[in-house]
Design an enzyme around this catalytic site. Structure first.
Site, PDB file in Angstrom:
ATOM      1  N   GLU A   1      35.164  37.220  32.840  1.00 35.67           N
ATOM      2  CA  GLU A   1      36.214  36.425  33.565  1.00 35.67           C
ATOM      3  C   GLU A   1      35.511  35.757  34.814  1.00 35.67           C
ATOM      4  OE1 GLU A   1      39.667  38.549  34.807  1.00 35.67           O
ATOM      5  OE2 GLU A   1      39.632  39.910  33.078  1.00 35.67           O
TER       6      GLU A   1
ATOM      7  N   CYS B   1      40.693  41.005  38.807  1.00 37.55           N
ATOM      8  CA  CYS B   1      39.498  40.987  38.012  1.00 37.55           C
ATOM      9  C   CYS B   1      39.882  41.997  36.871  1.00 37.55           C
ATOM     10  CB  CYS B   1      38.192  41.425  38.589  1.00 37.55           C
ATOM     11  SG  CYS B   1      37.271  39.808  39.463  1.00 37.55           S
TER      12      CYS B   1
END
Length: 353
Positions: A89, A326
């Protein structure tokens, strides 16, 4: 691909340092190889010119957008697919910043973070780390890079430092705008001062209580919070950039008056900035063990610290409305079920000592 390998490939094709620099700048900054004064065909060796289309295709294939999730705050979370099919990500931040990942997964196992739930799968190469910045620059301007995405940068130190050097030298990013984030590792305090490009440092502290920190960050190096701050501040004074202390606010866990007293003892008068970051909710455990305190409580904490001599900033969690914590997008893409209280991934209850 690591960046030294990329440099060696260019040299094997006959590139001199000036040719190498131009090619790397063209990739990292999205520039044309031509300049106002000289065209690439009048400057670069023929073998280099012939190899560049295939090389740039290979570099662009290091990181591609798998899916994009814009946030209402101007941020956008990217699920990035790597050449081997793994995903990480990146987050396009407001005000020309990008947050990049340094590992697929993470070994630290912070109990409030999704990234470490599957453990560490592999390291990202230095070229893959830079490729996330290149990808971000294809979407918008990037003037700041924070290494705060998936993974612990200290556990992939060689690759991260290679990426930082390229971004700070050929990438056109100011050194203080390259932010190395870590839970704290002695290797960081040894290596960063020796680097050509010395980034700003952010310490993920989260509590001043050593016992609580061991429970929140179970596989982080066992360094007392006071020593971490001392090591971080010594580096900050050497570089001229204040140390950034990261504090994920967890209601009922690290938002107490006792913690405020501890922060003041550690940071008052120090060359440091306290970043209070309300916890980014994770479906399946939010409302049970981990919750963000109210905005009013978080703001009161920041005001209290200011009054007591600590520079504190209350940060909006970027991408809260787009699974901004996250690891969440990657988990969704893989169809991973988020476990709740009592699971092997998250302890049933985290309390203060």
């Amino acid at each position: 691909m690591r960046l030294p390998q990329l440099r060696h490939r260019l040299r094997d094709l006959g590139a001199a340092p000036c040719h190498e620099g131009r090619v790397l700048r063209a990739w990292v900054q999205g520039r044309s190889l031509d300049t106002r004064r000289r065209r690439a065909e009048d400057f670069l060796p023929l073998a280099v010119r012939n190899a560049l289309p295939g090389l740039f295709d290979e570099l662009h294939g290091l990181a591609r957008v798998h899916s994009e999730h814009p946030g209402e705050d101007g941020s956008a979370r990217l699920l990035v697919e790597l050449a081997d099919g793994q995903t990480v990500e990146s987050v396009l931040l407001p005000r020309d910043g990008v947050c990049v990942s340094t590992q697929v997964g993470c070994a630290v196992g912070c109990v409030f973070c999704m990234t470490g739930r599957a453990g560490l799968l592999r390291q990202l190469s230095s070229a893959e780390i830079v490729a996330q910045v290149v990808l971000a620059r294809s979407c918008r301007a990037v003037k700041k890079v924070v290494f705060m995405g998936m993974g612990e940068p200290a556990h992939n130190l060689d690759n991260v430092l290679e990426a930082i050097e390229l971004l700070g030298v050929e990438g056109g990013i100011g050194h203080k705008n390259l932010v190395f984030s870590t839970v704290g590792d002695r290797r960081v305090f040894e290596r960063l001062p020796q680097s050509t490009v010395k980034p700003a440092l952010a310490l993920s502290l989260h509590t001043t209580d050593a016992d609580l920190r061991r429970r929140l960050l179970p596989r982080a190096p066992d360094i007392a919070p006071a020593e971490l701050v001392e090591l971080g501040e010594a580096y900050a004074r050497r570089t001229g950039y204040p140390i950034q202390v990261q504090w994920t606010l967890l209601e009922g866990i690290n938002d107490s008056e006792a913690e405020l007293d501890g922060i003041v003892r550690l940071l008052a008068g120090k060359y440091a900035v306290m970043n209070l970051i309300p916890y980014n909710s994770v479906e399946g455990i939010d409302g049970n063990d981990f919750r963000r305190p109210s905005w009013e409580r978080a703001a009161a904490m920041a005001r209290s610290l200011h009054r007591r001599g600590v520079l504190a900033k209350l940060r909006h969690s970027a991408g809260q409305d787009v699974e901004g914590g996250c690891g969440q997008l990657r988990a969704r893409a893989l169809g991973v079920e988020l476990k709740g209280p009592g699971s092997s991934a998250f302890p049933r209850k985290i309390e203060r000592a």
